[in-house]
Design a protein around this motif. Structure first.
Motif: not given
Ligand SMILES: [Zn+2]
Length: 231
Positions: A4-7, A29-31, A33-38
């Motif tokens: 589950f990611h931000p849109t 904070a999600h970014c 933890m999340c290489p994809r969103c970063m």
């Molecule tokens: Zn993400």
């Protein structure tokens, strides 16, 4: 695994600074933890920088001076001049990169390090639930919520929006199952019953912009007090 990611719109608004501050903190904070969103944030940033660069050069009849080009290059160099390792070292020195509960240390995403010193004491709620309030200044109050194994939050819906970031562990809520790093947005259209499924329990970071509204059984009696628990 993060599911589950931000849109994309939220990530874009995050980059342009158009998110409400509380949501911006959650996305950041999600970014962490999340290489994809970063990676998405990096490429959106580059894209926007290129756009504004094109805009500026379109207006000028001559080429941009070097100083402007190097300024733009600096802007696109995200997120800071310090490397991640350096920032981690600084956080460790200050010992503010984790929170503790019952002798267990939970490392936090970098964005939340600055709130460790603003986190109050843990208090025990119903059903193996623990809560520690976080003073977010003008952004209001957030909470770390720890659900012990099998612990659950009574079924509820939301008057406003509840943002949750899973920090450590897994939980399910009758709608989905969530893992560390998952970014969850719930509003009045969702009714759910969060329950920790991992053996070691589950730590989440949660922000609610309106009190929860409990919908079932005895928990309904909690409604007048829900703002005490979950705000
Ligand atoms: Zn993400």
């Amino acid at each position: 695994m993060i599911n589950f990611h931000p849109t994309l719109e939220q990530l874009r608004a995050f980059v342009t600074g158009d998110l409400p501050p509380a949501l911006s903190i959650m996305v950041s904070a999600h970014c962490d933890m999340c290489p994809r969103c970063m990676e998405m944030v990096d490429s959106i940033t580059e894209e926007l920088a290129q756009e504004s660069f094109d805009e500026v050069s379109g207006q000028e009849s001559h080429e941009l001076p070097n100083s402007m080009q190097s300024m733009l290059a600096d802007i696109t160099k995200l997120p800071s001049s310090l490397s991640a390792d350096e920032l981690i070292t600084i956080a460790k020195k200050k010992d503010n990169n984790h929170i503790e509960l019952d002798g267990r240390k939970f490392p936090l995403p970098r964005t939340l390090h600055r709130y460790v010193n603003k986190t109050g004491n843990w208090s025990s709620l119903v059903g193996k639930l623990w809560q520690a309030p976080v003073d977010m200044g003008t952004q209001g109050v957030a909470n770390f919520i720890f659900m012990g194994h099998g612990g659950s939050v009574p079924e509820h819906t939301h008057r406003g929006t509840e943002y949750t970031l899973v920090i450590n562990g897994e939980f399910s809520d009758g709608l989905n199952q969530y893992d560390s790093g998952d970014f969850i947005l719930m509003d009045s259209t969702h009714t759910h019953t969060p329950e920790a499924v991992s053996h070691d329990g589950c730590l989440v970071f949660s922000m609610v912009d309106e009190p929860l509204h409990f919908t079932s059984g005895l928990a309904r009696l909690l409604n007048p007090f829900s703002h005490l628990f979950f705000r």
